[in-house]
Design an enzyme around this catalytic site. Structure first.
Site, PDB file in Angstrom:
ATOM      1  N   TYR A  39       0.819  -1.205   0.000  1.00 27.46           N
ATOM      2  CA  TYR A  39       0.000   0.000   0.000  1.00 27.46           C
ATOM      3  C   TYR A  39       0.854   1.257   0.000  1.00 27.46           C
ATOM      4  O   TYR A  39       2.052   1.223   0.290  1.00 27.46           O
ATOM      5  CB  TYR A  39      -0.932   0.032   1.220  1.00 27.46           C
ATOM      6  CG  TYR A  39      -0.191   0.246   2.523  1.00 27.46           C
ATOM      7  CD1 TYR A  39      -0.002   1.520   3.039  1.00 27.46           C
ATOM      8  CD2 TYR A  39       0.326  -0.834   3.232  1.00 27.46           C
ATOM      9  CE1 TYR A  39       0.685   1.711   4.222  1.00 27.46           C
ATOM     10  CE2 TYR A  39       1.009  -0.651   4.408  1.00 27.46           C
ATOM     11  CZ  TYR A  39       1.183   0.631   4.901  1.00 27.46           C
ATOM     12  OH  TYR A  39       1.875   0.825   6.060  1.00 27.46           O
ATOM     13  N   PHE A  50       2.391   9.501   3.573  1.00 29.74           N
ATOM     14  CA  PHE A  50       2.739   9.359   4.988  1.00 29.74           C
ATOM     15  C   PHE A  50       3.182   7.949   5.335  1.00 29.74           C
ATOM     16  O   PHE A  50       3.796   7.734   6.367  1.00 29.74           O
ATOM     17  CB  PHE A  50       1.590   9.802   5.904  1.00 29.74           C
ATOM     18  CG  PHE A  50       0.331   8.998   5.752  1.00 29.74           C
ATOM     19  CD1 PHE A  50       0.161   7.800   6.410  1.00 29.74           C
ATOM     20  CD2 PHE A  50      -0.696   9.452   4.937  1.00 29.74           C
ATOM     21  CE1 PHE A  50      -0.998   7.064   6.266  1.00 29.74           C
ATOM     22  CE2 PHE A  50      -1.861   8.728   4.789  1.00 29.74           C
ATOM     23  CZ  PHE A  50      -2.011   7.522   5.458  1.00 29.74           C
ATOM     24  N   ASP A  51       2.898   6.970   4.463  1.00 24.91           N
ATOM     25  CA  ASP A  51       3.341   5.596   4.739  1.00 24.91           C
ATOM     26  C   ASP A  51       3.262   4.789   3.449  1.00 24.91           C
ATOM     27  O   ASP A  51       2.351   4.993   2.639  1.00 24.91           O
ATOM     28  CB  ASP A  51       2.462   4.957   5.815  1.00 24.91           C
ATOM     29  CG  ASP A  51       3.091   3.713   6.426  1.00 24.91           C
ATOM     30  OD1 ASP A  51       4.287   3.449   6.184  1.00 24.91           O
ATOM     31  OD2 ASP A  51       2.382   2.995   7.156  1.00 24.91           O
ATOM     32  N   ILE A  70      -7.262   0.509  10.741  1.00 17.32           N
ATOM     33  CA  ILE A  70      -8.368   1.463  10.709  1.00 17.32           C
ATOM     34  C   ILE A  70      -9.630   0.795  10.142  1.00 17.32           C
ATOM     35  O   ILE A  70      -9.544  -0.154   9.372  1.00 17.32           O
ATOM     36  CB  ILE A  70      -8.010   2.734   9.904  1.00 17.32           C
ATOM     37  CG1 ILE A  70      -7.653   2.412   8.452  1.00 17.32           C
ATOM     38  CG2 ILE A  70      -6.906   3.517  10.597  1.00 17.32           C
ATOM     39  CD1 ILE A  70      -7.414   3.628   7.571  1.00 17.32           C
ATOM     40  N   TYR A  96      -8.365   7.841  11.435  1.00 16.37           N
ATOM     41  CA  TYR A  96      -7.807   8.158  12.743  1.00 16.37           C
ATOM     42  C   TYR A  96      -8.600   9.206  13.512  1.00 16.37           C
ATOM     43  O   TYR A  96      -8.219   9.593  14.612  1.00 16.37           O
ATOM     44  CB  TYR A  96      -6.342   8.590  12.603  1.00 16.37           C
ATOM     45  CG  TYR A  96      -5.463   7.455  12.126  1.00 16.37           C
ATOM     46  CD1 TYR A  96      -5.014   6.493  13.020  1.00 16.37           C
ATOM     47  CD2 TYR A  96      -5.120   7.330  10.792  1.00 16.37           C
ATOM     48  CE1 TYR A  96      -4.221   5.437  12.589  1.00 16.37           C
ATOM     49  CE2 TYR A  96      -4.336   6.282  10.347  1.00 16.37           C
ATOM     50  CZ  TYR A  96      -3.899   5.336  11.256  1.00 16.37           C
ATOM     51  OH  TYR A  96      -3.125   4.296  10.828  1.00 16.37           O
ATOM     52  N   PHE A 113      -5.600   5.680   0.127  1.00 17.07           N
ATOM     53  CA  PHE A 113      -4.665   4.572   0.035  1.00 17.07           C
ATOM     54  C   PHE A 113      -4.796   3.908  -1.323  1.00 17.07           C
ATOM     55  O   PHE A 113      -5.903   3.749  -1.836  1.00 17.07           O
ATOM     56  CB  PHE A 113      -4.963   3.494   1.090  1.00 17.07           C
ATOM     57  CG  PHE A 113      -4.707   3.915   2.495  1.00 17.07           C
ATOM     58  CD1 PHE A 113      -3.454   3.749   3.068  1.00 17.07           C
ATOM     59  CD2 PHE A 113      -5.721   4.470   3.268  1.00 17.07           C
ATOM     60  CE1 PHE A 113      -3.216   4.125   4.370  1.00 17.07           C
ATOM     61  CE2 PHE A 113      -5.492   4.845   4.573  1.00 17.07           C
ATOM     62  CZ  PHE A 113      -4.234   4.676   5.132  1.00 17.07           C
TER      63      PHE A 113
END
Length: 188
Positions: A39, A50-51, A70, A96, A113
């Site tokens: 992902y 961010f990731d 999540i 979040y 995502f």
């Protein structure tokens, strides 16, 4: 492909398929609740990553439905099949929330995502008759990802070569224009 599906009915989790899975691909079930995914997550507001698992080519593994990820992921991954790549947009209440996840995810952030479902597996101690089939499928997916990465790299190289050739043509034209005015009036 690309049709947007509202998975929650309130616009909280939206999904569009980027790449469809093969028709015979498996999906997460009660017997196959463990999933492996690739992902990349970005902040919807800024587009900032961010990731990601793409940088180190790892997979992220978790069990669907036990609250380790999540809410949006628990909802969206249930609708996917192995090999599928989907864009999942998550409103804060399915991600979040008001607390965010400092320092990378601010409060009330909508997240986007791109997720590839790489595999579905049974819990440890469970058995599935198609474990060898699943290993073969994983190998095939790995080959597909490597091929896709090689194709992307080749396309990037071709774009860079085309840019360099265009720059050389422009420079040659500029050089030719500079040379046109020289030498006039100097003949005896």
């Amino acid at each position: 492909m690309g049709d947007v599906m509202d998975l929650t009915g309130d616009g909280g989790v939206m999904k569009s398929i980027v790449r469809r899975a093969k028709a015979d691909a498996i999906a997460p079930t009660e017997n196959l609740p463990l999933v492996d995914v690739h992902y990349e997550g970005v902040l919807d507001e800024t587009g900032e990553v961010f990731d990601t698992t793409h940088e180190d080519n790892t997979v992220f593994s978790f069990e669907i439905g036990n609250g380790t990820v999540i809410k949006a992921w628990d909802i969206a991954l249930r609708t996917m099949k192995v090999g599928e790549v989907a864009k999942i947009t998550c409103k804060p209440e399915y991600a979040y929330g008001s607390g965010g996840s400092p320092p990378d995810i601010p409060s009330n952030a909508t997240l986007v995502f791109e997720v590839e479902l790489v595999a579905c597996r049974p819990r440890k101690g469970s058995s599935v008759s198609s474990v060898s089939d699943e290993k073969a499928r994983l190998e095939e997916l790995k080959k597909q990802r490597e091929l896709a990465a090689a194709i992307k790299e080749e396309e990037k190289k071709k774009r860079e070569e085309a840019k360099a050739a265009a720059a050389a043509r422009i420079q040659a034209k500029l050089d030719a224009k500079k040379g046109q005015g020289k030498g006039k009036g100097k003949a005896k």
